[in-house]
Design a protein around this motif. Structure first.
Motif, short mmCIF file in Angstrom:
data_model
loop_
_atom_site.label_atom_id
_atom_site.label_comp_id
_atom_site.label_asym_id
_atom_site.label_seq_id
_atom_site.Cartn_x
_atom_site.Cartn_y
_atom_site.Cartn_z
N ILE A 1 0.33 -0.78 -0.28
CA ILE A 1 0.08 -0.07 -0.14
C ILE A 1 0.55 0.85 0.06
CG2 ILE A 1 -1.90 1.68 1.13
CD1 ILE A 1 -3.17 -1.61 2.19
N SER A 2 1.75 1.59 1.11
CA SER A 2 3.19 2.31 1.14
C SER A 2 3.61 2.75 0.02
CB SER A 2 3.13 2.36 2.12
OG SER A 2 3.31 2.55 3.34
N LYS B 1 -4.50 -4.42 11.26
CA LYS B 1 -3.16 -3.12 10.63
C LYS B 1 -3.68 -2.86 9.17
CE LYS B 1 -2.19 1.38 11.61
NZ LYS B 1 -2.12 1.84 9.88
N ALA B 2 -3.10 -4.13 8.66
CA ALA B 2 -3.08 -3.90 7.34
C ALA B 2 -4.30 -3.90 5.91
CB ALA B 2 -2.15 -5.17 7.27
N TYR B 3 -5.41 -4.42 6.86
CA TYR B 3 -6.88 -4.19 6.58
C TYR B 3 -6.99 -3.26 6.46
CZ TYR B 3 -6.94 -9.68 5.79
OH TYR B 3 -6.59 -11.50 5.55
N VAL B 4 -7.50 -2.26 8.04
CA VAL B 4 -7.84 -1.24 7.76
C VAL B 4 -6.83 -0.55 6.58
CG1 VAL B 4 -8.26 0.50 9.57
CG2 VAL B 4 -8.60 -1.71 9.99
N ASP B 5 -5.80 -0.04 7.01
CA ASP B 5 -4.86 0.45 5.34
C ASP B 5 -6.01 0.04 4.32
OD1 ASP B 5 -3.63 2.02 7.65
OD2 ASP B 5 -1.75 0.26 7.25
N LEU B 6 -5.41 -1.02 3.94
CA LEU B 6 -5.94 -1.66 2.79
C LEU B 6 -7.63 -1.26 2.69
CD1 LEU B 6 -5.49 -2.86 0.29
CD2 LEU B 6 -6.25 -5.15 0.70
N LEU C 1 -7.97 0.06 16.31
CA LEU C 1 -7.87 -0.16 15.01
C LEU C 1 -9.65 0.00 14.28
CD1 LEU C 1 -5.22 -2.63 14.42
CD2 LEU C 1 -5.17 -0.37 13.87
N ILE C 2 -10.29 -0.88 15.14
CA ILE C 2 -11.73 -1.01 14.52
C ILE C 2 -12.46 -0.03 15.02
CG2 ILE C 2 -13.71 -2.44 15.64
CD1 ILE C 2 -11.99 -4.70 16.46
N ALA C 3 -12.14 0.49 15.98
CA ALA C 3 -12.95 2.58 16.07
C ALA C 3 -12.69 3.58 15.09
CB ALA C 3 -12.07 2.85 17.22
N THR C 4 -10.89 3.17 14.62
CA THR C 4 -10.27 3.97 13.58
C THR C 4 -10.84 3.43 12.18
OG1 THR C 4 -8.84 4.22 14.41
CG2 THR C 4 -8.40 4.55 12.05
N TYR C 5 -11.58 2.31 11.94
CA TYR C 5 -12.00 2.43 10.92
C TYR C 5 -13.14 2.50 10.68
CZ TYR C 5 -14.73 -1.79 7.84
OH TYR C 5 -15.50 -2.16 7.09
N LYS C 6 -14.13 3.21 12.25
CA LYS C 6 -15.72 2.60 11.60
C LYS C 6 -15.85 4.57 12.30
CE LYS C 6 -17.59 -1.51 14.14
NZ LYS C 6 -18.40 -1.53 15.16
N ASN C 7 -14.62 4.89 12.69
CA ASN C 7 -14.34 6.70 12.34
C ASN C 7 -15.18 7.19 13.92
OD1 ASN C 7 -13.21 6.71 9.55
ND2 ASN C 7 -15.64 6.88 8.76
N GLU C 8 -14.68 6.36 14.88
CA GLU C 8 -15.47 6.99 16.01
C GLU C 8 -14.03 7.38 16.23
OE1 GLU C 8 -18.21 3.19 17.04
OE2 GLU C 8 -16.18 3.06 17.82
N GLN C 9 -14.32 8.49 17.54
CA GLN C 9 -14.11 9.38 18.33
C GLN C 9 -14.32 9.35 19.64
OE1 GLN C 9 -10.63 10.95 17.32
NE2 GLN C 9 -10.78 9.89 15.65
#
Length: 318
Positions: free
Chosen positions: A193-194, A243-248, A307-315
């Motif tokens: 990805i990078s 983490k890789a899946y969230v980035d992808l 990571l799951i929270a990041t994927y869901k755009n949670e804060q």
């Protein structure tokens, strides 16, 4: 550190600078085999000791780059830059290039730990690519990118299986350890990805997609009666694959399938694989407590839910 960085990005105050600064208690200006500085594997509370591993130093470097992005403190960028030199000292032409696992285990015949592994080379590549993004010197940026691409190609040429997963290591005599771990392929997904984002070369993105699919097919299966279970041991490794899946995902919607399977699995662990004190078992199917007392096993939970929270755009709700 990975968990602390994610929590900070989500809006929690975990006193990140104080945590990051503790890395310096492991710094060694040199060792018995090298005059180059690097982070040791132990500390007396003030200075570093023990062996120095190339994968560990790269993972520290990744955290330092993230700390720099969050805080803007140039000291973290300077500390990350030192790791580039340490990695250079670990590359030679044995088996066509690549990094050794440990500086004290270079090219020792008959020593099983004398190997060039996917973890050291994969995380070095990831660190170099993350450092490339923030490196202020154009000449150094070019050198860092060339080094990262060289390591990426070495891993593909020496440790990639036909299913697009990656084997663990190659010994100094050329023998390959065909063991596969989730994080070794996960980090190569991130590296693809990078490199795609930096070079716009579609081949790197294709590599990432193929490996993301291959590692899911290889590892995710019914275990101990739990369907779509990731491995029932070493959850830290699987968290790195997440983490890789969230980035992808922003580049490949199919990654959502892999992420949702992970969410289902960790939530099963939350309900069925915790001690009376709330600690997760090592085995999230709930069959075996395993090494749950190790900090690494609980960090895997913190990092995964972050990571799951990041994927869901949670804060964090203020």
């Amino acid at each position: 550190m990975s968990g602390a960085i994610l929590l900070t990005q989500l809006g929690y105050d975990v006193q990140l600078p104080a945590i990051v600064d503790n890395f310096e208690k492991y710094w060694r200006e040199n060792s018995a085999v090298s005059a180059v500085g690097g982070y040791g594997s132990s500390t007396n509370g003030a200075t570093g000791g023990g062996d120095r591993f190339y994968d560990d130093n790269s993972i520290v470097g990744i955290s330092l780059v993230e700390a720099y992005k969050i805080t803007g403190d140039a000291v973290y960028l300077q500390r990350a830059g030192r790791i580039v030199d340490f990695l250079k000292s670990g590359i030679d032409n044995v088996q066509g290039g690549g990094l050794w696992w440990c500086e004290n285990k270079k090219n020792i015949t008959g020593d099983n730990d004398s190997n060039k592994p996917a973890c050291a080379n994969g995380y070095a590549t990831q660190f170099l690519l993350s450092y490339y993004e923030v490196c202020p010197d154009e000449t150094e940026k070019a050198t860092v990118l060339e080094m990262a691409r060289g390591l990426y190609n070495w891993i593909k040429n020496n440790l990639k299986d036909t299913d697009h997963c990656y084997w663990n290591d190659v010994k100094n005599n050329g023998a390959v350890n065909h063991t596969k771990w989730t994080y070794n392929t996960g980090v190569m997904v991130q590296n693809g990805i990078s490199l795609y984002r930096i070079t716009n070369n579609q081949a790197y993105l294709s590599d990432a997609k193929n490996s993301a699919h291959g590692v899911y097919d290889y590892f995710v299966k019914t275990r101990n009666g739990v369907t779509l279970a990731y491995p029932d041991h070493d959850p830290w490794f699987s968290g790195k694959l997440l983490k890789a899946y969230v980035d992808l995902y922003p580049l490949y919607e199919q990654a959502a399938t892999y992420i949702h399977a992970y969410i289902k699995f960790i939530d099963h662990g939350y309900e069925n694989a915790r001690t009376n004190h709330g600690f997760f078992y090592e085995d999230w199917t709930g069959t075996n407590e395993g090494r749950y007392t190790q900090l690494l096993m609980q960090d895997a939970v913190v990092e995964s839910y972050g990571l799951i929270a990041t994927y869901k755009n949670e804060q964090v709700k203020k």
